[in-house]
Enzyme design. Structure first.
Site, PDB file in Angstrom:
ATOM      1  N   ILE A 166       0.831  -1.203   0.000  1.00  0.00           N
ATOM      2  CA  ILE A 166       0.000   0.000   0.000  1.00  0.00           C
ATOM      3  C   ILE A 166       0.873   1.263   0.000  1.00  0.00           C
ATOM      4  O   ILE A 166       1.578   1.552   0.983  1.00  0.00           O
ATOM      5  CB  ILE A 166      -0.969  -0.004   1.206  1.00  0.00           C
ATOM      6  N   ARG A 246      -5.041   5.027 -13.225  1.00  0.00           N
ATOM      7  CA  ARG A 246      -4.402   4.489 -14.436  1.00  0.00           C
ATOM      8  C   ARG A 246      -4.276   5.549 -15.511  1.00  0.00           C
ATOM      9  O   ARG A 246      -3.309   5.570 -16.266  1.00  0.00           O
ATOM     10  CB  ARG A 246      -5.249   3.354 -15.010  1.00  0.00           C
ATOM     11  N   GLU A 366      -1.680  -1.032 -10.487  1.00  0.00           N
ATOM     12  CA  GLU A 366      -2.821  -0.482 -11.251  1.00  0.00           C
ATOM     13  C   GLU A 366      -3.199  -1.410 -12.405  1.00  0.00           C
ATOM     14  O   GLU A 366      -3.550  -0.943 -13.488  1.00  0.00           O
ATOM     15  CB  GLU A 366      -2.491   0.904 -11.809  1.00  0.00           C
ATOM     16  N   GLY A 367      -3.090  -2.704 -12.172  1.00  0.00           N
ATOM     17  CA  GLY A 367      -3.374  -3.694 -13.215  1.00  0.00           C
ATOM     18  C   GLY A 367      -2.098  -4.039 -13.942  1.00  0.00           C
ATOM     19  O   GLY A 367      -1.451  -3.162 -14.525  1.00  0.00           O
TER      20      GLY A 367
END
Ligand SMILES: Cc1cc2nc3c(=O)[nH]c(=O)nc-3n(C[C@H](O)[C@H](O)[C@H](O)COP(=O)(O)OP(=O)(O)OC[C@H]3O[C@@H](n4cnc5c(N)ncnc54)[C@H](O)[C@@H]3O)c2cc1C
Length: 387
Positions: A166, A246, A366-367
């Site tokens: 985090i 993103r 973020e993916g």
């Protein structure tokens, strides 16, 4: 000689205000970040509070949000700020992305009026820092499997679980924590210092070292009903926030790439090999031309997606396309620039290797690139191949 961005006359696509914002953010980076960032990266320590205040003063925290002390600027202006920040270091852009696009956006989009009044003005000013806890040790790409729970006890909620990786975790005044409830996934505002809530920094990172990355532990954390974000229900809540962040990466990654390319052109112009400047060799010029092409295409894509966002028509698939392409190409540019710097390219005397290793994280968070590839695969075929 022309600058890589001048090749595509990028500035002609921008308004005067957007160019001014870009210059303002660049000046803050030149003053507050660039002289120190290699040292922060080296020591793995970041003066996050001081930086948040400095960035709050110029209005970049939550700058694309309306009201509550936020600047309410357009998507392209926000993207350009991300570009300049990431040209300094991906860690600094991460601080700003998490603050504005994840933590503040979650409160702004899904929060109650009281929550917005309590947190947003202070977060916009950089007086308070936020973090966003979605990922868990066993659930990153598949956050729907999360094990963190929030159970009702009387009028309160009690949270148990662990969040991992985090950004801003241990320096945050408030954590936006996503947890499984009987009503599906809900978001909670957990103030620092709440009994049972602790944050521990993740050490020994070799990427994003100028960024705080923490584990959050929730051990019987009791919160009032007023701590739940009333407007978010289900996984679409956190995914909506991720889509915002993103978008900033689509621009930001090109900032890191631009800084690498400018550094490499300057270095190769000065460096003599076999009695001639390195830039005079065709192999070098091919590398530079290829990189300038990918940089230009990435920037044009970023501005195009920004204009779609401003028009309210940008889709999550388009954001996936931008994130996938621009981070992948930025990483390739950073690696190629590293070769042009030779041995000097592996030291922190130059920003290139720092950008390259930072972009490894940007490729994953973020993916991941694989997940965004699957998003595009689904869009093109209609068949989801995630499971
Ligand atoms: C520096 C840093 C900061 C971060 N900050 C935050 C933050 O602030 N908040 C937060 O919530 N999270 C944060 N993250 C977490 C980040 O979002 C996750 O790391 C990311 O989603 C990937 O999850 P994972 O690491 O568990 O990898 P996994 O999900 O375990 O993936 C491992 C590999 O498997 C691949 N994979 C997964 N599913 C498939 C599939 N269906 N088909 C093929 N391949 C697949 C992935 O692409 C990857 O290559 C951060 C991460 C880093 C590194």
């Amino acid at each position: 000689m022309i600058a890589p961005t001048a090749l595509f006359a990028l500035d002609t696509l921008l308004t005067d205000e957007e160019r001014e914002i870009r210059t303002t953010v660049r000046k803050v980076c030149d003053r507050e970040i660039r002289p120190h960032v290699a040292g922060w990266f080296d020591s793995g320590e970041l003066p996050a509070r001081e930086l948040a205040r400095a960035l709050g003063e110029v209005g970049v925290l939550g700058m694309h949000l309306e009201g509550y002390g936020c600047a309410g600027l357009g998507a392209v202006a926000y993207g350009l700020a991300c570009l300049e920040l990431e040209a300094a270091d991906s860690g600094l852009r991460s601080l700003v992305s998490v603050q504005g696009s994840l933590a503040m956006y979650a409160i702004w989009q899904y929060g109650s009026e009281e929550q917005k009044q309590e947190w947003l003005p202070a977060m916009a000013a950089g007086e308070r820092i936020g973090c966003f806890g979605l990922t868990e040790p066993d659930f990153g790409s598949d956050p729907g499997g999360m094990r963190t729970t929030a159970k009702r006890e009387g009028g309160d909620w009690v949270l148990n679980g662990t969040k991992m990786w985090i950004t801003n975790g241990s320096v945050a005044d408030v954590a936006v924590v996503w947890a499984r409830t009987d009503e599906g996934i809900r978001g909670f505002l957990v103030p620092a210092g709440t009994p049972g809530f602790t944050a521990h920094d993740i050490k020994r990172k070799v990427s994003l070292r100028a960024s705080v990355t923490s584990e959050l532990v929730l051990d019987g954390v009791r919160l009032p009903d007023a701590a739940v974000l009333p407007g978010a229900r289900g996984l679409s809540g956190p995914l909506g926030c991720l889509n915002e962040a993103r978008f900033g990466i689509v621009f930001g990654a090109m900032g890191a790439a631009l800084d690498c390319l400018e550094t490499a052109i300057a270095y190769a112009g000065d460096r003599e090999v076999f009695a001639r400047p390195l830039t005079s060799y065709q192999l070098t010029q091919e590398k530079l031309a290829d990189m300038a092409l990918e940089l230009g295409k990435g920037l044009l894509l970023a501005v195009h997606l920004g204009r779609l966002k401003e028009a309210g028509t940008l889709t999550p698939e388009q954001v996936s396309a931008g994130k996938l392409n621009n981070v992948r190409e930025a990483l390739e540019i950073a690696r190629t620039c590293r070769t042009l710097l030779g041995a000097s390219g592996i030291t922190l005397e130059y920003p290139v290797i720092r950008h390259a290793v930072n972009l490894e994280s940007v490729l994953t968070y973020e993916g991941t690139s694989e997940i965004h590839t699957l998003v595009l695969g689904k869009a093109l075929t209609g068949i989801p191949a995630f499971h």
